[in-house]
Design a protein around this motif. Structure first.
Motif, PDB file in Angstrom:
ATOM      1  N   VAL A   1      30.077  -4.715 -30.599  1.00 28.01           N
ATOM      2  CA  VAL A   1      29.006  -3.763 -30.901  1.00 28.01           C
ATOM      3  C   VAL A   1      28.305  -4.160 -32.196  1.00 28.01           C
ATOM      4  O   VAL A   1      27.063  -4.107 -32.291  1.00 28.01           O
ATOM      5  CB  VAL A   1      29.572  -2.331 -30.989  1.00 28.01           C
ATOM      6  N   LEU A   2      29.086  -4.554 -33.201  1.00 20.49           N
ATOM      7  CA  LEU A   2      28.481  -5.003 -34.456  1.00 20.49           C
ATOM      8  C   LEU A   2      27.630  -6.249 -34.243  1.00 20.49           C
ATOM      9  O   LEU A   2      26.572  -6.405 -34.859  1.00 20.49           O
ATOM     10  CB  LEU A   2      29.572  -5.286 -35.488  1.00 20.49           C
ATOM     11  N   ASN A   3      28.092  -7.147 -33.383  1.00 18.69           N
ATOM     12  CA  ASN A   3      27.320  -8.349 -33.067  1.00 18.69           C
ATOM     13  C   ASN A   3      25.977  -7.975 -32.432  1.00 18.69           C
ATOM     14  O   ASN A   3      24.921  -8.487 -32.811  1.00 18.69           O
ATOM     15  CB  ASN A   3      28.127  -9.244 -32.137  1.00 18.69           C
ATOM     16  N   PHE A   4      26.030  -7.052 -31.450  1.00 23.00           N
ATOM     17  CA  PHE A   4      24.792  -6.613 -30.805  1.00 23.00           C
ATOM     18  C   PHE A   4      23.872  -5.924 -31.817  1.00 23.00           C
ATOM     19  O   PHE A   4      22.661  -6.182 -31.856  1.00 23.00           O
ATOM     20  CB  PHE A   4      25.102  -5.660 -29.653  1.00 23.00           C
ATOM     21  N   ALA A   5      24.441  -5.044 -32.658  1.00 22.25           N
ATOM     22  CA  ALA A   5      23.639  -4.327 -33.643  1.00 22.25           C
ATOM     23  C   ALA A   5      23.005  -5.287 -34.642  1.00 22.25           C
ATOM     24  O   ALA A   5      21.838  -5.113 -35.039  1.00 22.25           O
ATOM     25  CB  ALA A   5      24.498  -3.291 -34.367  1.00 22.25           C
ATOM     26  N   SER A   6      23.746  -6.311 -35.046  1.00 23.46           N
ATOM     27  CA  SER A   6      23.198  -7.267 -36.016  1.00 23.46           C
ATOM     28  C   SER A   6      22.048  -8.070 -35.412  1.00 23.46           C
ATOM     29  O   SER A   6      21.021  -8.287 -36.063  1.00 23.46           O
ATOM     30  CB  SER A   6      24.304  -8.198 -36.516  1.00 23.46           C
ATOM     31  N   VAL A   7      22.199  -8.490 -34.155  1.00 22.08           N
ATOM     32  CA  VAL A   7      21.108  -9.205 -33.482  1.00 22.08           C
ATOM     33  C   VAL A   7      19.899  -8.292 -33.328  1.00 22.08           C
ATOM     34  O   VAL A   7      18.742  -8.708 -33.530  1.00 22.08           O
ATOM     35  CB  VAL A   7      21.574  -9.741 -32.110  1.00 22.08           C
ATOM     36  N   PHE A   8      20.141  -7.019 -32.999  1.00 23.87           N
ATOM     37  CA  PHE A   8      19.049  -6.048 -32.853  1.00 23.87           C
ATOM     38  C   PHE A   8      18.298  -5.879 -34.172  1.00 23.87           C
ATOM     39  O   PHE A   8      17.060  -5.886 -34.201  1.00 23.87           O
ATOM     40  CB  PHE A   8      19.621  -4.706 -32.391  1.00 23.87           C
ATOM     41  N   ILE A   9      19.023  -5.736 -35.272  1.00 19.87           N
ATOM     42  CA  ILE A   9      18.382  -5.561 -36.581  1.00 19.87           C
ATOM     43  C   ILE A   9      17.533  -6.774 -36.935  1.00 19.87           C
ATOM     44  O   ILE A   9      16.400  -6.646 -37.412  1.00 19.87           O
ATOM     45  CB  ILE A   9      19.455  -5.300 -37.660  1.00 19.87           C
TER      46      ILE A   9
ATOM     47  N   VAL B   1      20.813  -3.746 -20.232  1.00 26.42           N
ATOM     48  CA  VAL B   1      21.070  -2.309 -20.192  1.00 26.42           C
ATOM     49  C   VAL B   1      20.340  -1.605 -21.326  1.00 26.42           C
ATOM     50  O   VAL B   1      19.705  -0.562 -21.130  1.00 26.42           O
ATOM     51  CB  VAL B   1      22.590  -2.025 -20.250  1.00 26.42           C
ATOM     52  N   PHE B   2      20.407  -2.168 -22.529  1.00 28.86           N
ATOM     53  CA  PHE B   2      19.754  -1.535 -23.677  1.00 28.86           C
ATOM     54  C   PHE B   2      18.234  -1.505 -23.493  1.00 28.86           C
ATOM     55  O   PHE B   2      17.590  -0.482 -23.748  1.00 28.86           O
ATOM     56  CB  PHE B   2      20.107  -2.289 -24.958  1.00 28.86           C
ATOM     57  N   LEU B   3      17.657  -2.619 -23.039  1.00 26.01           N
ATOM     58  CA  LEU B   3      16.205  -2.655 -22.818  1.00 26.01           C
ATOM     59  C   LEU B   3      15.790  -1.685 -21.722  1.00 26.01           C
ATOM     60  O   LEU B   3      14.743  -1.027 -21.822  1.00 26.01           O
ATOM     61  CB  LEU B   3      15.768  -4.078 -22.452  1.00 26.01           C
ATOM     62  N   SER B   4      16.601  -1.574 -20.668  1.00 27.09           N
ATOM     63  CA  SER B   4      16.291  -0.636 -19.592  1.00 27.09           C
ATOM     64  C   SER B   4      16.295   0.798 -20.116  1.00 27.09           C
ATOM     65  O   SER B   4      15.430   1.607 -19.773  1.00 27.09           O
ATOM     66  CB  SER B   4      17.299  -0.780 -18.447  1.00 27.09           C
TER      67      SER B   4
ATOM     68  N   LEU C   1      16.175  -8.941 -34.815  1.00 27.29           N
ATOM     69  CA  LEU C   1      15.009  -9.002 -33.923  1.00 27.29           C
ATOM     70  C   LEU C   1      13.955  -7.978 -34.304  1.00 27.29           C
ATOM     71  O   LEU C   1      12.752  -8.273 -34.271  1.00 27.29           O
ATOM     72  CB  LEU C   1      15.451  -8.790 -32.474  1.00 27.29           C
ATOM     73  N   VAL C   2      14.385  -6.768 -34.640  1.00 32.51           N
ATOM     74  CA  VAL C   2      13.424  -5.728 -35.047  1.00 32.51           C
ATOM     75  C   VAL C   2      12.688  -6.150 -36.322  1.00 32.51           C
ATOM     76  O   VAL C   2      11.484  -5.948 -36.452  1.00 32.51           O
ATOM     77  CB  VAL C   2      14.135  -4.381 -35.256  1.00 32.51           C
ATOM     78  N   SER C   3      13.421  -6.763 -37.241  1.00 30.56           N
ATOM     79  CA  SER C   3      12.804  -7.193 -38.500  1.00 30.56           C
ATOM     80  C   SER C   3      11.858  -8.365 -38.296  1.00 30.56           C
ATOM     81  O   SER C   3      10.771  -8.408 -38.880  1.00 30.56           O
ATOM     82  CB  SER C   3      13.895  -7.573 -39.512  1.00 30.56           C
ATOM     83  N   ALA C   4      12.285  -9.316 -37.470  1.00 34.89           N
ATOM     84  CA  ALA C   4      11.471 -10.525 -37.260  1.00 34.89           C
ATOM     85  C   ALA C   4      10.480 -10.369 -36.123  1.00 34.89           C
ATOM     86  O   ALA C   4       9.613 -11.230 -35.941  1.00 34.89           O
ATOM     87  CB  ALA C   4      12.380 -11.719 -36.981  1.00 34.89           C
ATOM     88  N   GLY C   5      10.588  -9.262 -35.353  1.00 37.76           N
ATOM     89  CA  GLY C   5       9.770  -9.087 -34.156  1.00 37.76           C
ATOM     90  C   GLY C   5       8.276  -9.239 -34.372  1.00 37.76           C
ATOM     91  O   GLY C   5       7.620 -10.038 -33.674  1.00 37.76           O
ATOM     92  N   PRO C   6       7.679  -8.490 -35.329  1.00 30.39           N
ATOM     93  CA  PRO C   6       6.215  -8.611 -35.520  1.00 30.39           C
ATOM     94  C   PRO C   6       5.784 -10.039 -35.846  1.00 30.39           C
ATOM     95  O   PRO C   6       4.747 -10.503 -35.351  1.00 30.39           O
ATOM     96  CB  PRO C   6       5.951  -7.665 -36.703  1.00 30.39           C
ATOM     97  N   TRP C   7       6.575 -10.745 -36.654  1.00 30.81           N
ATOM     98  CA  TRP C   7       6.247 -12.130 -36.986  1.00 30.81           C
ATOM     99  C   TRP C   7       6.387 -13.026 -35.762  1.00 30.81           C
ATOM    100  O   TRP C   7       5.524 -13.889 -35.504  1.00 30.81           O
ATOM    101  CB  TRP C   7       7.168 -12.611 -38.112  1.00 30.81           C
ATOM    102  N   LEU C   8       7.462 -12.825 -34.985  1.00 34.89           N
ATOM    103  CA  LEU C   8       7.659 -13.641 -33.787  1.00 34.89           C
ATOM    104  C   LEU C   8       6.545 -13.430 -32.771  1.00 34.89           C
ATOM    105  O   LEU C   8       6.089 -14.385 -32.127  1.00 34.89           O
ATOM    106  CB  LEU C   8       9.016 -13.306 -33.146  1.00 34.89           C
ATOM    107  N   VAL C   9       6.099 -12.185 -32.620  1.00 32.71           N
ATOM    108  CA  VAL C   9       5.021 -11.893 -31.677  1.00 32.71           C
ATOM    109  C   VAL C   9       3.740 -12.622 -32.086  1.00 32.71           C
ATOM    110  O   VAL C   9       2.957 -13.068 -31.230  1.00 32.71           O
ATOM    111  CB  VAL C   9       4.786 -10.374 -31.592  1.00 32.71           C
TER     112      VAL C   9
END
Length: 381
Positions: free
Chosen positions: A277-285, A49-52, A287-295
């Motif tokens: 919600v906190l769990n989702f927000a923590s995973v999002f943070i 849902v969030f990605l959509s 992923l956003v932080s590690a995203g460029p490195w993971l890509v």
């Protein structure tokens, strides 16, 4: 001619991963329960849902800035209509062939799923067409449709007046759901209209909570500037919380503390409890932080990208496959050899990839390129 926004392969791969997880969860096999919420107390539904919403904000936000608000609204409505037609097709299948197979094969998983249809067929058909009666497995698209219909107004207001006020109101509505706002609205609707559809049959997802996830994704997707770099003071607690919830999920199982209902409410999926919600927000943070490195370091997973590029078709296909599996093989309560369940899952994923490949060919060649006999016939007339 204006160009469409360039696709981001990593977002397609993430959507593909969400579809894989949903398929593992919705297919009635012995692997359904263990596959649910593998990253903590957060499921594939939240991610999808969030990605959509993020993709909608990104694509339609650019459309609004490039072609104007009316063009953006028309594009949203066209997409919502497509979603609604998909929902009608799924309902038609479920209310006819799947229901008949469930009765004929005496499969309680199907007859239980469509219980209200057998109790009051007329109210079920009308209610389903109006997106009020939403049986399990068929209750995600109705929420998606309503949110898509609301999105032109949300996006227009956000682009013109900013998002702060809207995010605040959305948060208050989510907070109200934690104290039963949705059920109170349902009760008011029953008094005003005499609605005969039970609350439990309106769908598992509490829309008054999930709208907050959608609006947050829409806002982030519509931003013209990239997401900010997460400061260390935010990243460290987020990573710690995400890791702790991940460990808790796999130590305790799907039910965190079954003897404490209050904890279940805080982690409730359908009303998006605060700890969830906190769990989702923590995973999002994280992923956003590690995203460029993971890509940079992770290899591209083309099969996931393929599924993500054709997410609507694949999503509908996974519902169809799950319904037929329930009708012929029963629910997760039916004891089957592990080899049968593995075969069912392999066949399901083969079907999903076949649908995605057909979508790829359609996008590349068009319908006439896929069906040469149609173009041949058209040239003879």
């Amino acid at each position: 001619m204006p160009q469409a926004p360039q696709r981001r392969w990593e977002l397609d791969a993430l959507r593909g991963l969400m579809l894989v997880l949903m398929t593992l969860t919705h297919m009635p096999t012995m692997y359904s329960l263990p596959s649910g919420q593998p990253f903590g107390f957060v499921s594939a539904a939240e991610g999808f849902v969030f990605l959509s919403a993020f993709m909608a904000g990104r694509v339609y936000g650019k459309r609004a800035r490039r072609d104007g608000l009316q063009a953006m609204q028309a594009a949203f409505h066209e997409r919502a209509l497509k979603l609604y037609l998909c929902q009608l097709a799924l309902l038609l299948l479920a209310f006819t062939l799947i229901a008949w197979l469930g009765v004929h094969n005496r499969q309680g998983g199907v007859t239980g799923l469509l219980e209200f249809l057998f109790i009051d067929p007329k109210a079920a058909v009308v209610g389903a067409a109006l997106l009020v009666y939403n049986p399990p497995l068929l209750d995600i698209l109705p929420m998606y449709i309503v949110l898509m219909l609301a999105s032109p107004w949300l996006l227009r207001r956000g682009l013109r007046h900013g998002w702060s006020g809207m995010l605040m109101v959305s948060g208050l509505v989510w907070l109200g759901e934690q104290w039963g706002l949705g059920q109170a609205l349902y009760g008011a609707a029953v008094e005003l209209t005499g609605l005969s559809i039970p609350y439990k049959d309106t769908g598992a997802f509490h829309w008054t909570a999930w709208q907050a996830l959608w609006i947050a994704g829409l806002w982030l997707g519509a931003r013209t500037e990239p997401l900010p770099r997460m400061p260390l003071w935010l990243l460290v607690p987020a990573a710690s919380y995400a890791l702790g919830m991940l460990a808790w999920r796999h130590i305790a199982g799907q039910a965190p503390l079954p003897w404490l209902p209050a904890v279940d409410m805080l982690l409730n999926k359908w009303s998006l409890g605060p700890m969830r919600v906190l769990n989702f927000a923590s995973v999002f943070i994280v992923l956003v932080s590690a995203g460029p490195w993971l890509v940079r370091v992770l290899p591209r997973v083309q099969p996931l990208e393929l599924l993500g590029r054709h997410s609507l078709s694949v999503f509908c296909a996974h519902i169809v496959i799950a319904l037929f599996t329930l009708a012929f093989f029963g629910s997760t309560q039916v004891v089957r050899p592990w080899s049968t369940d593995v075969t069912l899952l392999l066949a399901a994923f083969a079907g999903l990839f076949a649908v995605a490949l057909l979508g790829e060919e359609r996008d590349r060649k068009g319908w006439q390129g896929m069906l040469p006999f149609l173009s041949a016939r058209s040239t003879t007339h």
